[in-house]
Design a protein around this motif. Structure first.
Motif: not given
Length: 206
Positions: A17-21, A29-31, A38-50
């Motif tokens: 999804i991030g690649t498509i966006m 500048s919005m990019k 997207i980086g923060l959301l990915l970090l949250l997903i990676l930290a989900k097990p913790i």
């Protein structure tokens, strides 16, 4: 395993999804802000097990694990006990068969001699064992032999005369002498110690 598979799947889907966006957003500048989000959301997903570990009641989970281990050990113990019981039953059947064969052989060896010399027959043999194992040479404590008089077998229908006391005492003395003689003969035939042989007249005493 299901949680790990679900977590990996979420990472893969989010990256797609991030690649498509990334491709759809124009280069302005919005990019830069979209990259941060997207980086923060990915970090949250990676930290989900913790985060999941912090949300789990560790004490409850440990109790579940202990209970599972205990149940497995209990089932293993029951299986071992069942195998031991089956082993003992098989061993008991084998022991009974072996001792029955020994009894038959002893009777076949002794009966012809007893019939010829004493007019007697062995009708039953039992064994008094120190324990239930067969692999010890001194396992046999005593062999109990039940004898019957061949003349009594042939004359069961004959009415026996009344015997006075003095004749009974004489007959009892003769029987004791005969028992000692038979015991000695069986000792020679079977090669057992005479103290191991106990003789019982059918319907009588040793």
């Amino acid at each position: 395993m299901n949680l790990i598979a679900e977590w990996v799947m979420q990472i893969i889907v989010f990256i797609l999804i991030g690649t498509i966006m990334e491709l759809l957003i124009p280069n302005n500048s919005m990019k830069k802000y979209v990259h941060i989000v997207i980086g923060l959301l990915l970090l949250l997903i990676l930290a989900k097990p913790i985060l999941y570990l912090f949300s789990v009641d560790v004490t409850t989970e440990l109790k579940k694990i202990e209970q599972t281990i205990f149940q497995d050990q209990h089932a293993l113990t029951e299986s071992k006990n069942l195998l031991e019981n089956q082993k003992r039953e098989i061993q008991a059947e084998q022991d009974a068969y072996i001792w029955n064969e020994v009894k038959t052989q002893l009777m076949n060896e002794a009966n012809p001699v007893l019939s010829e010399q004493y007019s007697a027959q062995i009708v039953h043999i039992s064994f008094d064992l120190r324990d239930e194992e067969l692999d010890k040479d001194d396992n046999l404590e005593k062999i109990i032999v039940t004898l019957t008089n061949e003349n009594e077998l042939n004359d069961q229908s004959v009415i026996k005369p009344i015997i006075i006391e003095t004749e009974q005492e004489s007959k009892s003395h003769e029987e004791n002498n005969q028992i000692r003689s038979i015991r000695k003969k069986l000792e020679q035939i079977w090669e057992f110690d005479k103290d191991q042989i106990e003789i019982i007249w059918e319907g009588g005493a040793t």
